[in-house]
Design a protein around this motif. Structure first.
Motif, mmCIF file in Angstrom:
data_model
loop_
_atom_site.group_PDB
_atom_site.id
_atom_site.type_symbol
_atom_site.label_atom_id
_atom_site.label_comp_id
_atom_site.label_asym_id
_atom_site.label_seq_id
_atom_site.Cartn_x
_atom_site.Cartn_y
_atom_site.Cartn_z
ATOM 1 N N LEU A 1 0.818 -1.205 0.000
ATOM 2 C CA LEU A 1 0.000 0.000 0.000
ATOM 3 C C LEU A 1 0.858 1.264 0.000
ATOM 4 O O LEU A 1 0.346 2.362 -0.102
ATOM 5 N N SER A 2 2.169 1.108 0.160
ATOM 6 C CA SER A 2 3.053 2.263 0.050
ATOM 7 C C SER A 2 3.675 2.313 -1.336
ATOM 8 O O SER A 2 4.608 3.063 -1.582
ATOM 9 N N GLY A 3 3.181 1.483 -2.233
ATOM 10 C CA GLY A 3 3.621 1.560 -3.616
ATOM 11 C C GLY A 3 4.826 0.709 -3.948
ATOM 12 O O GLY A 3 5.344 0.791 -5.059
ATOM 13 N N LEU A 4 5.305 -0.108 -3.011
ATOM 14 C CA LEU A 4 6.405 -1.006 -3.363
ATOM 15 C C LEU A 4 5.844 -2.116 -4.251
ATOM 16 O O LEU A 4 4.761 -2.630 -4.015
ATOM 17 N N ARG A 5 6.608 -2.473 -5.285
ATOM 18 C CA ARG A 5 6.125 -3.530 -6.171
ATOM 19 C C ARG A 5 6.546 -4.860 -5.597
ATOM 20 O O ARG A 5 7.580 -5.429 -5.981
ATOM 21 N N VAL A 6 5.752 -5.332 -4.691
ATOM 22 C CA VAL A 6 6.134 -6.481 -3.886
ATOM 23 C C VAL A 6 6.410 -7.718 -4.749
ATOM 24 O O VAL A 6 7.385 -8.429 -4.523
ATOM 25 N N LYS A 7 5.572 -7.948 -5.748
ATOM 26 C CA LYS A 7 5.759 -9.166 -6.544
ATOM 27 C C LYS A 7 7.081 -9.142 -7.299
ATOM 28 O O LYS A 7 7.828 -10.118 -7.297
ATOM 29 N N LYS A 8 7.357 -8.022 -7.942
ATOM 30 C CA LYS A 8 8.619 -7.924 -8.686
ATOM 31 C C LYS A 8 9.814 -8.020 -7.747
ATOM 32 O O LYS A 8 10.834 -8.628 -8.062
ATOM 33 N N GLN A 9 9.667 -7.370 -6.585
ATOM 34 C CA GLN A 9 10.760 -7.418 -5.617
ATOM 35 C C GLN A 9 11.056 -8.852 -5.211
ATOM 36 O O GLN A 9 12.206 -9.241 -5.072
ATOM 37 N N LYS A 10 9.990 -9.626 -5.020
ATOM 38 C CA LYS A 10 10.203 -11.011 -4.584
ATOM 39 C C LYS A 10 10.931 -11.815 -5.660
ATOM 40 O O LYS A 10 11.795 -12.626 -5.341
ATOM 41 N N LEU A 11 10.573 -11.571 -6.921
ATOM 42 C CA LEU A 11 11.299 -12.222 -8.004
ATOM 43 C C LEU A 11 12.789 -11.954 -7.858
ATOM 44 O O LEU A 11 13.625 -12.852 -7.904
ATOM 45 N N ALA A 12 13.108 -10.673 -7.672
ATOM 46 C CA ALA A 12 14.516 -10.276 -7.581
ATOM 47 C C ALA A 12 15.177 -10.869 -6.343
ATOM 48 O O ALA A 12 16.343 -11.278 -6.385
ATOM 49 N N ILE A 13 14.433 -10.923 -5.242
ATOM 50 C CA ILE A 13 15.003 -11.441 -3.994
ATOM 51 C C ILE A 13 15.394 -12.910 -4.147
ATOM 52 O O ILE A 13 16.501 -13.323 -3.796
ATOM 53 N N TYR A 14 14.490 -13.701 -4.715
ATOM 54 C CA TYR A 14 14.814 -15.121 -4.886
ATOM 55 C C TYR A 14 15.890 -15.315 -5.953
ATOM 56 O O TYR A 14 16.704 -16.235 -5.860
ATOM 57 N N ALA A 15 15.890 -14.434 -6.959
ATOM 58 C CA ALA A 15 16.942 -14.520 -7.972
ATOM 59 C C ALA A 15 18.306 -14.252 -7.336
ATOM 60 O O ALA A 15 19.297 -14.932 -7.640
ATOM 61 N N LEU A 16 18.365 -13.266 -6.441
ATOM 62 C CA LEU A 16 19.617 -12.993 -5.724
ATOM 63 C C LEU A 16 20.067 -14.225 -4.957
ATOM 64 O O LEU A 16 21.237 -14.611 -4.999
ATOM 65 N N SER A 17 19.116 -14.834 -4.252
ATOM 66 C CA SER A 17 19.456 -16.017 -3.472
ATOM 67 C C SER A 17 19.985 -17.118 -4.393
ATOM 68 O O SER A 17 20.984 -17.773 -4.090
ATOM 69 N N GLY A 18 19.350 -17.304 -5.564
ATOM 70 C CA GLY A 18 19.810 -18.304 -6.523
ATOM 71 C C GLY A 18 21.197 -17.982 -7.044
ATOM 72 O O GLY A 18 22.053 -18.864 -7.176
ATOM 73 N N GLY A 19 21.446 -16.703 -7.327
ATOM 74 C CA GLY A 19 22.754 -16.276 -7.808
ATOM 75 C C GLY A 19 23.843 -16.552 -6.778
ATOM 76 O O GLY A 19 24.917 -17.062 -7.104
ATOM 77 N N PHE A 20 23.551 -16.220 -5.520
ATOM 78 C CA PHE A 20 24.514 -16.491 -4.450
ATOM 79 C C PHE A 20 24.768 -17.990 -4.327
ATOM 80 O O PHE A 20 25.898 -18.423 -4.092
ATOM 81 N N ALA A 21 23.700 -18.784 -4.499
ATOM 82 C CA ALA A 21 23.858 -20.244 -4.412
ATOM 83 C C ALA A 21 24.802 -20.730 -5.507
ATOM 84 O O ALA A 21 25.643 -21.602 -5.279
ATOM 85 N N ALA A 22 24.672 -20.141 -6.708
ATOM 86 C CA ALA A 22 25.549 -20.539 -7.809
ATOM 87 C C ALA A 22 27.009 -20.237 -7.458
ATOM 88 O O ALA A 22 27.895 -21.072 -7.675
ATOM 89 N N VAL A 23 27.263 -19.055 -6.903
ATOM 90 C CA VAL A 23 28.631 -18.708 -6.504
ATOM 91 C C VAL A 23 29.155 -19.717 -5.489
ATOM 92 O O VAL A 23 30.282 -20.222 -5.591
ATOM 93 N N ALA A 24 28.302 -20.046 -4.510
ATOM 94 C CA ALA A 24 28.709 -21.012 -3.488
ATOM 95 C C ALA A 24 29.021 -22.360 -4.127
ATOM 96 O O ALA A 24 30.008 -23.026 -3.769
ATOM 97 N N GLY A 25 28.212 -22.750 -5.092
ATOM 98 C CA GLY A 25 28.419 -24.030 -5.761
ATOM 99 C C GLY A 25 29.744 -24.059 -6.501
ATOM 100 O O GLY A 25 30.481 -25.054 -6.446
ATOM 101 N N ILE A 26 30.083 -22.931 -7.153
ATOM 102 C CA ILE A 26 31.351 -22.864 -7.897
ATOM 103 C C ILE A 26 32.532 -22.947 -6.932
ATOM 104 O O ILE A 26 33.512 -23.663 -7.167
#
Lengths: 515, 325
Positions: free
Chosen positions: B212-237
């Motif tokens: 209700l404060s105008g944050l695009r919650v859905k898009k943000q969540k996409l990015a948040i999980y993508a960050l987590s996935g990216g970090f996981a890839a680094v850890a895997g390497i």
């Protein structure tokens, strides 16, 4: 002891929390069959006091006497044993259990180790009958409206054989019709000899219901007066000064329409809602709870979808169900549920003030924290938010200051149309006036305000025009000078059009949408 | 309740400042106690070589945990990071070694795999309205399965240039430690300085208020999980470079270590609270504990018991401390 009718007496109660003296030398007494009003601004110590009686807090010093004997209340069990029941503003009910199960939660009648549903429901029906509410013991609590939830809480208290019933702002969430009903229940309980501690911010309720009033200010008991004490005197006792004018509305010259809503419909919720709010204008929206006011506000703001109609700001049509677009067009919403929808309680004042502008304050994903801080400091100062600093968590602010933070985040975003949904619910008199003054400043600066409120005197006192909603429709519009309590209520209880009309209308609309 | 509590004024001397830092951060105190105890119990613990070892052992968990911190701060959970780490490493080894793609491209593909897995998680949660627990549980299984499919169940050798990541700089500074510190700094900056970072706290603290404060919650969540996935890839390497091969069964159960590290570090599973520094300390606590118990020749079976007890104690301590203030 002295008075055989005396049920409860508190003497010299003191309670401190780290850094704060919440109560200091507070005395209070309660007699059988009376309604004793506890009056005070937010933060005066009312909640702390009743938490002593419900066992949530223990006094540092002082005595609690029940029936003339000193007692210690160490927990909910103790207070239950002493016959003290509390109905908080936030109800303690389990939404997915039935009414009967909620009333007897943890004490369900049992037969051979199994819950005796029949007996439980029969007992519940009897209690609900005594309260005078028409609700099935089998109904799920989730399906009940706020007024009925409250009645269920009262029935629960009665099932505990409560002799002392503490009600924390029970009328804050009720419409005036529901308040009347609550009052008749409370009066009946009083006749039965129950002693009632009644907390309210509505001064007119004191004379209507109360017998005696104890006024708290800054954690001290300032005095005990009869309920017939004039209102001005009560205010003076409560705030320590007299408030000149309760509704200081200063009408501004209305300009061009800023917000116009036409034919807004969500099937089964609201129908064909059309209205305008001009620059410099306060439009009040009155109506019973459930009339669809909040739903319309949320649809206008894009928080919820609608099926037909249009919302325009400054002549530009907004896409439906798009908070971002509404925000960009300059609409802001101060929601009804301040804690649940307006604030991030565990975040700081600064974070909350900067929430709406977070995006604007970011360049390529980087937040300009310096600018955020400066802006937050400026607005907090302007609104007079009383806090230890911008880093203080909003959870620990008083209700009035929390509301200022919610409004503040929209002011920072240069909001031109501010929708206020129950802006002063649960806020003390002093902070209310500050919020009204803020509304004046906004309209004087050419902004538009749409104010939904169940507090009728507030709607009448602060609006330039009053829209009355009933059953999801605009039942009528009254200019300020014609809006009286009677006129508004007459509109609010209009029952609407036969079903046939509605269907035809719907057909027309569907045709209009061109599917 | 409406009492406006005033925070105590900051202490004057250095000693009080230190005490406040420790009081404010239960995990840090726990880490210090642990290090002191280990040094007293084993003469081998407090050597440069061993401490660097601890760093290497902490690196994979810490990098995973940094990614999970984003998710937990925003009131979500990511159970898939261990599987995603294994999948990303497998993709790297397979494309570089078996398919002969240039190594830089293979690395990008591996990172892309992690981010893609995160995006799928985020989409299932934002748009599919699945609970994060379920969406990422599904990804835990899918990621592991894909890693097994691609590798046909056996390890694939890692290209030498990437395996160098598992070595040391200048003969003493292990590269995994450097990567861990770099990822930690990135996490801290993202959380405190960026739009998405501040959104995480708002979404985790009160999603409806954020919306209700105008944050695009859905898009943000996409990015948040993508960050987590990216970090996981680094850890895997990083993990595969230490093993010099990508093993489809690597990092099994690491998601739980990562979540434990985040929670020990003071984040709340109900969202809105959490810091990169806390997560770092949490990962170090787990690593110090494992390392120390090894030095003390405690059996691997008992180690598990001890680690479980420590996780419970650390969080318990934090809860008690919070209730006290």
């Amino acid at each position: 002891m002295s008075d055989p009718d005396e049920l409860l007496r508190l003497e010299g109660i003191r309670k401190t929390f780290p850094g704060v003296v919440a109560l200091d030398d507070v005395s209070f007494d309660l007699r059988r069959g009376e309604v004793h009003v506890l009056l005070g601004e937010n933060g005066a110590g009312k909640s702390t006091l009743i938490k002593m009686l419900s066992g949530a807090y223990r006094p540092d010093t002082g005595r609690v006497l029940v029936d003339g004997a000193e007692v210690r209340i160490h927990g909910a069990q103790d207070s239950e044993r002493l016959g003290i029941a509390t109905i908080y503003q936030e109800f303690n009910l389990v939404p997915d259990l039935s009414v009967a199960e909620n009333i007897f939660l943890g004490r369900q009648p049992r037969r051979f180790g199994m819950i005796d549903r029949k007996k439980m429901e029969a007992d519940a029906a009897e209690l609900l009958e005594r309260v005078g509410v028409n609700v099935s013991p089998r109904a799920r609590v989730r399906q009940l409206g706020i007024a009925r939830l409250q009645m269920v809480e009262i029935a629960k208290a009665l099932s505990l054989n409560a002799r002392v019933l503490i009600m924390d702002e029970p009328t804050a969430v009720l419409t005036s019709e529901e308040v009347d009903k609550l009052f008749s229940i409370v009066r009946r309980l009083r006749e039965d000899g129950v002693a009632i501690v009644f907390i309210t911010h509505h001064l007119e309720e004191i004379a209507a219901l109360g017998d005696r009033v104890t006024v708290l200010r800054d954690g001290r008991s300032i005095g005990q007066v009869p309920a017939s004490t004039p209102r001005d005197e009560l205010v003076r006792l409560m705030v320590g000064r007299s408030i000149e004018q309760q509704y200081p509305r200063e009408p501004a010259d209305p300009g061009a329409p800023l917000l116009s809503v036409s034919g807004l419909t969500r099937d089964g919720v609201f129908h064909d809602v059309s209205f305008e709010v001009r620059a410099g204008e306060v439009v009040g929206v009155a109506g019973l709870v459930g009339a669809g006011r909040t739903e319309v506000a949320r649809a206008v703001f894009g928080a919820d979808p609608y099926d037909a109609g249009a919302v325009e700001v400054d002549g530009h049509r907004l896409p439906r169900h798009d908070v971002g677009a509404a925000l960009a067009a300059g609409i802001g919403l101060v929601p009804e549920d301040r804690k649940g929808q307006g604030l991030v309680l565990n975040a700081s004042v600064q974070e909350n003030l900067g929430l709406v502008t977070l995006r604007a304050a970011s360049r390529a994903g980087w937040v300009d924290r310096g600018a955020q801080r400066t802006a937050a400091a400026r607005i907090a100062e302007q609104l007079g938010v009383r806090m230890a600093g911008l880093g203080q968590h909003v959870r620990t602010l008083s209700g009035g200051n929390q509301q200022k933070v919610v409004i503040g985040k929209w002011l920072l975003a240069d909001t031109r149309v501010l929708i206020l949904d129950e802006p002063t619910r649960g806020i003390d008199v002093g902070a209310k006036v500050e919020i009204y003054q803020l509304i004046n400043e906004l309209t004087a600066a050419g902004h538009a305000v749409l104010m939904i409120s169940s507090d009728l005197p507030e709607v009448l006192g602060m609006s330039d025009r009053v829209l009355v909603m009933a059953q999801g429709r605009i039942a009528g519009e009254l200019p300020a000078h014609q809006a009286t309590q009677d006129a508004v209520m007459a509109l609010a209880v209009t029952t609407h059009a036969p079903v046939k009309d509605e269907k035809e209308e719907k057909k027309e609309m569907e045709a209009g949408r061109g599917h | 309740m409406a009492t406006d509590t005033l925070k105590s004024s900051p202490g004057a001397g250095n000693a009080t400042a230190v005490r406040r830092v420790l009081l404010d951060n239960g995990a840090l105190s726990a880490l210090i106690v642990l290090i002191v105890a280990m040094s007293l119990l084993s003469g081998d613990f407090l050597t440069t070589q061993n401490l660097l070892n601890v760093g290497v052992q902490a690196a994979v968990t810490a990098i995973l945990a940094f990614g999970v911190t984003f998710v937990i701060v925003s009131a979500g959970i990511d159970l898939s990071v261990g599987s995603v780490a294994a999948l990303a490493a497998t993709v790297l080894a397979w494309t570089a070694t078996s398919e002969g793609l240039p190594v830089w491209l293979a690395v990008l593909l591996a990172l892309g795999t992690g981010i893609a897995c995160g995006l799928v998680n985020g989409a299932l949660i934002s748009y599919g309205k699945l609970p994060p627990f379920i969406a990422t549980l599904a990804m835990l299984s899918v990621g592991r399965g894909l890693a097994l499919v691609i590798s046909q169940g056996s390890p694939i050798a890692f290209p030498d240039s990437v395996s160098a990541l598992g070595n040391t700089l200048g003969g003493w500074l292990p590269v995994p430690v450097l990567v861990m510190v770099a990822m930690g700094v990135i996490t801290a900056v993202v959380l405190s300085r960026t739009y998405i970072g501040r959104s995480m706290y708002a979404i985790g603290g009160n999603e409806e208020a954020a919306r209700l404060s105008g944050l695009r919650v859905k898009k943000q969540k996409l990015a948040i999980y993508a960050l987590s996935g990216g970090f996981a890839a680094v850890a895997g390497i990083v993990l595969a470079s230490r093993l010099v091969s990508a093993q489809p069964q690597a990092a099994l159960g690491y998601e739980l270590d990562a979540i434990a590290a985040v929670v020990i570090g003071g984040a709340s599973l109900s969202g809105g609270v959490g810091k990169a520094s806390g997560t770092f300390i949490g990962a170090l606590i787990l690593a110090v504990l494992r390392n120390g118990l090894n030095l003390l020749s405690v059996s691997a079976f008992w180690q598990q018991v001890v680690i479980g007890v420590v996780i419970a104690l650390a969080v318990l301590l934090d809860t008690v401390r919070r209730r006290a203030t």
